[in-house]
Design a protein around this motif. Structure first.
Motif, PDB file in Angstrom:
ATOM      1  N   LEU A   8       0.869  -1.166   0.000  1.00 15.08           N
ATOM      2  CA  LEU A   8       0.000   0.000   0.000  1.00 15.08           C
ATOM      3  C   LEU A   8       0.912   1.224   0.000  1.00 15.08           C
ATOM      4  O   LEU A   8       1.531   1.549   1.016  1.00 15.08           O
ATOM      5  CB  LEU A   8      -0.906  -0.010   1.229  1.00 15.08           C
ATOM      6  N   ARG A   9       1.033   1.865  -1.155  1.00 20.19           N
ATOM      7  CA  ARG A   9       1.966   2.989  -1.309  1.00 20.19           C
ATOM      8  C   ARG A   9       1.205   4.309  -1.225  1.00 20.19           C
ATOM      9  O   ARG A   9       0.345   4.593  -2.047  1.00 20.19           O
ATOM     10  CB  ARG A   9       2.701   2.904  -2.636  1.00 20.19           C
ATOM     11  N   LEU A  10       1.535   5.092  -0.209  1.00 19.45           N
ATOM     12  CA  LEU A  10       0.945   6.419  -0.063  1.00 19.45           C
ATOM     13  C   LEU A  10       1.379   7.268  -1.254  1.00 19.45           C
ATOM     14  O   LEU A  10       2.566   7.342  -1.567  1.00 19.45           O
ATOM     15  CB  LEU A  10       1.407   7.061   1.244  1.00 19.45           C
ATOM     16  N   ASN A  11       0.427   7.896  -1.924  1.00 23.26           N
ATOM     17  CA  ASN A  11       0.737   8.662  -3.128  1.00 23.26           C
ATOM     18  C   ASN A  11      -0.131   9.916  -3.167  1.00 23.26           C
ATOM     19  O   ASN A  11      -1.030  10.040  -3.995  1.00 23.26           O
ATOM     20  CB  ASN A  11       0.528   7.799  -4.371  1.00 23.26           C
ATOM     21  N   ARG A  12       0.149  10.807  -2.232  1.00 16.12           N
ATOM     22  CA  ARG A  12      -0.548  12.092  -2.196  1.00 16.12           C
ATOM     23  C   ARG A  12       0.503  13.203  -2.156  1.00 16.12           C
ATOM     24  O   ARG A  12       0.860  13.728  -1.094  1.00 16.12           O
ATOM     25  CB  ARG A  12      -1.467  12.176  -0.972  1.00 16.12           C
ATOM     26  N   PRO A  13       1.064  13.525  -3.337  1.00 17.54           N
ATOM     27  CA  PRO A  13       2.111  14.552  -3.392  1.00 17.54           C
ATOM     28  C   PRO A  13       1.619  15.886  -2.824  1.00 17.54           C
ATOM     29  O   PRO A  13       0.420  16.156  -2.863  1.00 17.54           O
ATOM     30  CB  PRO A  13       2.408  14.672  -4.887  1.00 17.54           C
ATOM     31  N   PRO A  14       2.510  16.699  -2.300  1.00 11.58           N
ATOM     32  CA  PRO A  14       3.948  16.464  -2.338  1.00 11.58           C
ATOM     33  C   PRO A  14       4.502  15.704  -1.129  1.00 11.58           C
ATOM     34  O   PRO A  14       5.619  15.207  -1.191  1.00 11.58           O
ATOM     35  CB  PRO A  14       4.526  17.880  -2.371  1.00 11.58           C
ATOM     36  N   VAL A  15       3.737  15.593  -0.015  1.00 12.61           N
ATOM     37  CA  VAL A  15       4.327  15.034   1.206  1.00 12.61           C
ATOM     38  C   VAL A  15       3.511  13.907   1.840  1.00 12.61           C
ATOM     39  O   VAL A  15       3.760  13.525   2.976  1.00 12.61           O
ATOM     40  CB  VAL A  15       4.606  16.142   2.249  1.00 12.61           C
ATOM     41  N   ASN A  16       2.537  13.380   1.107  1.00 11.25           N
ATOM     42  CA  ASN A  16       1.683  12.312   1.640  1.00 11.25           C
ATOM     43  C   ASN A  16       1.038  12.694   2.965  1.00 11.25           C
ATOM     44  O   ASN A  16       0.944  11.892   3.894  1.00 11.25           O
ATOM     45  CB  ASN A  16       2.461  11.002   1.794  1.00 11.25           C
ATOM     46  N   ALA A  17       0.585  13.959   3.040  1.00 11.97           N
ATOM     47  CA  ALA A  17      -0.104  14.415   4.246  1.00 11.97           C
ATOM     48  C   ALA A  17      -1.390  13.610   4.418  1.00 11.97           C
ATOM     49  O   ALA A  17      -2.108  13.332   3.457  1.00 11.97           O
ATOM     50  CB  ALA A  17      -0.403  15.907   4.159  1.00 11.97           C
ATOM     51  N   LEU A  18      -1.662  13.238   5.645  1.00 11.05           N
ATOM     52  CA  LEU A  18      -2.790  12.362   5.958  1.00 11.05           C
ATOM     53  C   LEU A  18      -4.070  13.171   6.133  1.00 11.05           C
ATOM     54  O   LEU A  18      -4.378  13.649   7.223  1.00 11.05           O
ATOM     55  CB  LEU A  18      -2.489  11.570   7.229  1.00 11.05           C
ATOM     56  N   ASP A  19      -4.816  13.318   5.045  1.00 12.19           N
ATOM     57  CA  ASP A  19      -6.141  13.917   5.152  1.00 12.19           C
ATOM     58  C   ASP A  19      -7.154  12.788   5.345  1.00 12.19           C
ATOM     59  O   ASP A  19      -6.801  11.608   5.334  1.00 12.19           O
ATOM     60  CB  ASP A  19      -6.465  14.795   3.947  1.00 12.19           C
TER      61      ASP A  19
ATOM     62  N   GLN B  31       6.599   7.758  -1.084  1.00 11.81           N
ATOM     63  CA  GLN B  31       7.401   8.178  -2.226  1.00 11.81           C
ATOM     64  C   GLN B  31       8.870   8.279  -1.797  1.00 11.81           C
ATOM     65  O   GLN B  31       9.167   8.425  -0.614  1.00 11.81           O
ATOM     66  CB  GLN B  31       6.933   9.545  -2.727  1.00 11.81           C
ATOM     67  N   SER B  32       9.747   8.238  -2.758  1.00  8.84           N
ATOM     68  CA  SER B  32      11.167   8.391  -2.453  1.00  8.84           C
ATOM     69  C   SER B  32      11.400   9.725  -1.746  1.00  8.84           C
ATOM     70  O   SER B  32      10.990  10.781  -2.231  1.00  8.84           O
ATOM     71  CB  SER B  32      11.980   8.333  -3.756  1.00  8.84           C
ATOM     72  N   GLY B  33      12.009   9.666  -0.565  1.00  3.69           N
ATOM     73  CA  GLY B  33      12.316  10.872   0.194  1.00  3.69           C
ATOM     74  C   GLY B  33      11.230  11.308   1.166  1.00  3.69           C
ATOM     75  O   GLY B  33      11.463  12.164   2.004  1.00  3.69           O
ATOM     76  N   MET B  34      10.013  10.727   1.038  1.00  3.77           N
ATOM     77  CA  MET B  34       8.920  11.142   1.921  1.00  3.77           C
ATOM     78  C   MET B  34       7.973   9.971   2.149  1.00  3.77           C
ATOM     79  O   MET B  34       7.269   9.546   1.242  1.00  3.77           O
ATOM     80  CB  MET B  34       8.152  12.311   1.301  1.00  3.77           C
ATOM     81  N   PHE B  35       7.981   9.449   3.364  1.00  7.32           N
ATOM     82  CA  PHE B  35       7.002   8.423   3.733  1.00  7.32           C
ATOM     83  C   PHE B  35       5.663   9.122   3.944  1.00  7.32           C
ATOM     84  O   PHE B  35       4.725   8.929   3.197  1.00  7.32           O
ATOM     85  CB  PHE B  35       7.471   7.689   4.989  1.00  7.32           C
ATOM     86  N   SER B  36       5.568   9.960   4.966  1.00  6.29           N
ATOM     87  CA  SER B  36       4.384  10.782   5.191  1.00  6.29           C
ATOM     88  C   SER B  36       4.735  11.901   6.156  1.00  6.29           C
ATOM     89  O   SER B  36       5.375  11.658   7.180  1.00  6.29           O
ATOM     90  CB  SER B  36       3.230   9.968   5.773  1.00  6.29           C
ATOM     91  N   ALA B  37       4.288  13.101   5.842  1.00  6.21           N
ATOM     92  CA  ALA B  37       4.510  14.247   6.725  1.00  6.21           C
ATOM     93  C   ALA B  37       3.526  14.262   7.889  1.00  6.21           C
ATOM     94  O   ALA B  37       3.583  15.134   8.738  1.00  6.21           O
ATOM     95  CB  ALA B  37       4.401  15.553   5.944  1.00  6.21           C
ATOM     96  N   GLY B  38       2.611  13.296   7.920  1.00 11.14           N
ATOM     97  CA  GLY B  38       1.678  13.203   9.033  1.00 11.14           C
ATOM     98  C   GLY B  38       0.366  13.906   8.745  1.00 11.14           C
ATOM     99  O   GLY B  38      -0.038  14.065   7.594  1.00 11.14           O
ATOM    100  N   VAL B  39      -0.294  14.324   9.806  1.00  7.96           N
ATOM    101  CA  VAL B  39      -1.613  14.941   9.714  1.00  7.96           C
ATOM    102  C   VAL B  39      -1.565  16.156   8.782  1.00  7.96           C
ATOM    103  O   VAL B  39      -0.670  16.987   8.869  1.00  7.96           O
ATOM    104  CB  VAL B  39      -2.105  15.358  11.117  1.00  7.96           C
ATOM    105  N   ASP B  40      -2.554  16.243   7.910  1.00  8.14           N
ATOM    106  CA  ASP B  40      -2.691  17.401   7.022  1.00  8.14           C
ATOM    107  C   ASP B  40      -3.329  18.531   7.833  1.00  8.14           C
ATOM    108  O   ASP B  40      -4.542  18.744   7.791  1.00  8.14           O
ATOM    109  CB  ASP B  40      -3.548  17.020   5.814  1.00  8.14           C
ATOM    110  N   VAL B  41      -2.497  19.248   8.568  1.00  3.41           N
ATOM    111  CA  VAL B  41      -2.983  20.282   9.486  1.00  3.41           C
ATOM    112  C   VAL B  41      -3.743  21.386   8.747  1.00  3.41           C
ATOM    113  O   VAL B  41      -4.826  21.783   9.194  1.00  3.41           O
ATOM    114  CB  VAL B  41      -1.832  20.847  10.349  1.00  3.41           C
ATOM    115  N   PRO B  42      -3.243  21.909   7.623  1.00  2.70           N
ATOM    116  CA  PRO B  42      -4.033  22.945   6.938  1.00  2.70           C
ATOM    117  C   PRO B  42      -5.444  22.471   6.578  1.00  2.70           C
ATOM    118  O   PRO B  42      -6.409  23.216   6.732  1.00  2.70           O
ATOM    119  CB  PRO B  42      -3.206  23.255   5.680  1.00  2.70           C
ATOM    120  N   SER B  43      -5.575  21.235   6.136  1.00  2.00           N
ATOM    121  CA  SER B  43      -6.893  20.684   5.824  1.00  2.00           C
ATOM    122  C   SER B  43      -7.730  20.536   7.089  1.00  2.00           C
ATOM    123  O   SER B  43      -8.921  20.857   7.102  1.00  2.00           O
ATOM    124  CB  SER B  43      -6.735  19.330   5.131  1.00  2.00           C
TER     125      SER B  43
END
Length: 141
Positions: free
Chosen positions: A13-24, A51-63
């Protein structure tokens, strides 16, 4: 948002929500649903990657900040339900941490049985620790 890749008996299961895979809410519910479906289909194991260089930046705080109180409650219910599903997985679960993984990204990785992180100048950790806040009990398994 989420790529589902079959590797024979193993599901990635590959997270693919560019640019940082923020969890919305949509990515979390998609991850939860894909996890449940893979288990129900008889997968022998699951790998969560990013993605290469970014697993997930975590919670999508702005959203999250745009949500009304009901929407925020629904978001946190899904966040913790997804984490609980991963933590109680009936099949082996691994995190292929492909880069940075702060905050909620670290939580997703912590819910897995095994973790392996890409080599590089990447950071992982719970932001609460850096500012002296208590990490929620349900994350401290």
């Amino acid at each position: 948002m989420l790529d589902i890749i079959s590797h024979g008996a193993i599901t990635e299961l590959r997270l693919n929500r560019p640019p940082v895979n923020a969890l919305d809410h949509q990515l979390l519910s998609g991850l939860h649903r894909a996890f449940d479906e893979a288990v129900a289909a008889g997968t022998h194991g699951i790998v969560i990657s990013g993605q290469s260089g970014m697993f997930s930046a975590g919670v999508d705080v702005p959203s999250l900040l745009t949500l009304d109180p009901d929407g925020a409650r629904a978001y946190w219910r899904e966040f913790f339900a997804t984490a609980a599903a991963l933590a109680t997985s009936p099949v082996p679960l691994a995190a292929a941490i492909t880069g940075h993984s702060p905050a909620g990204g670290a939580v997703i990785a912590l819910m897995c049985d095994w973790r392996v992180m890409a080599e590089g100048p990447y950071k992982i950790g719970l932001n609460e620790v850096q500012v002296g806040l208590q990490v929620p009990d349900c994350i401290q398994l």
